[in-house]
Write an enzyme that holds these catalytic residues in place. Structure first.
Site, mmCIF file in Angstrom:
data_model
loop_
_atom_site.group_PDB
_atom_site.id
_atom_site.type_symbol
_atom_site.label_atom_id
_atom_site.label_comp_id
_atom_site.label_asym_id
_atom_site.label_seq_id
_atom_site.Cartn_x
_atom_site.Cartn_y
_atom_site.Cartn_z
ATOM 1 N N SER A 11 -0.664 4.334 8.886
ATOM 2 C CA SER A 11 -0.823 3.956 7.479
ATOM 3 C C SER A 11 -1.026 5.207 6.627
ATOM 4 O O SER A 11 -1.728 6.140 7.033
ATOM 5 C CB SER A 11 -2.027 3.019 7.317
ATOM 6 N N ASP A 35 -5.572 -4.939 7.690
ATOM 7 C CA ASP A 35 -4.794 -3.844 8.278
ATOM 8 C C ASP A 35 -4.406 -4.106 9.733
ATOM 9 O O ASP A 35 -3.777 -3.257 10.361
ATOM 10 C CB ASP A 35 -5.598 -2.537 8.175
ATOM 11 N N GLN A 81 0.784 -1.905 1.186
ATOM 12 C CA GLN A 81 0.525 -0.737 2.022
ATOM 13 C C GLN A 81 1.833 -0.005 2.265
ATOM 14 O O GLN A 81 2.895 -0.627 2.392
ATOM 15 C CB GLN A 81 -0.084 -1.128 3.370
#
Length: 431
Positions: free
Chosen positions: A363, A341, A413
């Site tokens: 996110s 991430d 994502q």
């Protein structure tokens, strides 16, 4: 019973699931087997026991100053009783209700029940690598763990999303037997995490099968669920294999000095003194507090682009954990989840960057599929592509390859990407 089946059994005992795999293997070597006939006293009230008993097969009941008719005092497979010290006495009788087989951990080995790290029986939390310390959780009780944000951990004004993913995956991993490892996870980021407050991770055991197990984990602050993860675990088995995708042709992470790939620290240093970059940008880089990440990164295509320069929606870089990690595959997969991430969603903003544009991104959800065993303290190539951005959401997909070209992880994502409002500030909701 062979050693492997004993390790698998011990991994299903709730008391032991918080332990590192290395501790379970040591306990498996230390236990002795005791057999009891129906009606036999396993332990007597008031006597000093031989250690901690784990029921391998059969049933027993607690008899003495308790209500023996209460189902809570009927013991069966995976239940345990006894004491870890030689000076403690049993508070009640334990009587076999059927033929009973127990594994007994003698007093002299009961220190194995209290390791100083959830990832290693030998390392302390202070001597292991930074990312391993970030992923250390404090077991509060069965299915509940506490994590914190260390001062040295990456922070972006809020709890880093990769920390949520990795700590939640670690909590889930500590509730399955050590022969099952995480093979997929899906998460949702609900609210911003407070950097100062501890994070409570509550694990829900959705399924325990012979080859698969499923867990749901809620991250809680101030009594509110701010993040949730669902993960699936599988034992290793033989099966069909193919790999169609190939690793991109990129320079190796350890290229000769003159061609050496730039790290995050190298890139920051260059931007401080590069006259081709705007002075205001260089001054901002110089005055912004820099906390080195616990993940080492080497960019495959270093450039002079900044957050005010449009570039293609793609990125390739090598990464690995700084320092040596403990020998636990669950830990290595959690570290990769942590690293995944760091520079992922930002790739979807690359084509839209321009001078004076300020953006806001968070996110929303994140998914990973682990295809093979891996080592997070060895170089892994991360290939990122953003195929689309629309309706204030950007999508990124990624592949991670080992140095031998094997596909290790596939991930996606989606995140919120917006022009920042002049008065934008963190609020209770991320949206």
């Amino acid at each position: 019973m062979d050693s492997q089946s004993v390790v698998e059994f011990l991994g299903c005992v709730p008391l032991l699931q918080k332990l590192p795999t290395s501790s379970l293997r040591k306990i498996a070597d230390a236990v002795t087997v005791k057999h009891f006939d129906k009606g036999a006293y396993v332990v007597h009230e008031g006597e000093v026991g031989k250690g901690v008993y784990f029921i391998w097969e059969g049933e027993a009941e607690v008899s003495g100053p308790v209500d023996s008719e209460d189902p809570d005092f009927h013991l069966s497979k995976y239940d345990y009783f006894g004491h870890g010290t030689a000076i403690s006495v049993h508070a009640a009788n334990i009587i076999a209700l059927s033929k009973l087989t127990c594994l007994v951990l003698p007093h002299g080995h009961c220190h194995l029940l209290q390791p100083k790290s959830i990832w290693s029986s030998d390392e302390t939390n202070e001597t292991c690598s930074l990312v391993e310390r970030i992923l250390h959780l404090e077991p509060i009780e069965v299915n509940i763990f506490q994590g914190i944000t260390l001062p040295e951990a990456p922070r972006f004004g809020k709890v880093f999303g990769g920390q949520f993913i990795a700590q939640a995956a670690a909590a889930a991993s500590k509730t399955v037997d050590c022969l099952k490892v995480i093979h997929s996870l899906h998460v949702y980021f609900l609210l911003v995490g407070d950097l100062i407050m501890p994070i409570i991770y509550e694990v829900h055991r959705l399924r325990d099968g012979k080859n698969f197990a499923t867990r749901k984990v809620d991250a809680i602050q101030k009594g509110t669920v701010i993040f949730t993860l669902i993960a699936s675990f599988q034992t290793e088995e033989e099966g069909f294999e193919h790999q169609v995708v190939t690793m991109p042709s990129v320079p190796a992470p350890e290229t000769p000095c003159l061609l050496q790939l730039l790290s995050m620290e190298d890139l920051r240093g260059r931007r401080l003194i590069d006259p081709r970059l705007p002075r205001g940008y260089r001054n901002k880089v110089a005055t912004t507090k820099f906390i080195p990440w616990p993940i080492e990164i080497r960019f495959c295509e270093p450039s002079n682009a900044t957050n005010q320069t449009a570039t293609p929606p793609s990125l390739r870089y090598w990464f690995k954990a700084k320092g040596k990690l403990s020998e636990d595959q669950a830990l290595h997969r959690c570290v990769v989840a942590f690293a995944s991430d760091l520079i992922f969603l930002g790739t979807s903003l690359n084509p839209h960057r321009r001078k004076g544009l300020k953006t806001y991104s968070v996110s929303l959800d994140h998914a990973m599929w682990f295809h093979r065993n891996l080592r997070a303290d060895d170089w892994i190539l991360f290939e990122i592509l953003s195929p689309i951005a629309h309706n204030a959401r950007g999508l990124v997909s990624g592949r991670m390859f080992g140095r031998n070209g094997e596909l290790l992880v596939t991930l996606t994502q989606e995140g919120l990407i917006r022009k920042a409002k002049p008065s934008a500030s963190l609020s209770a909701s991320k949206l």
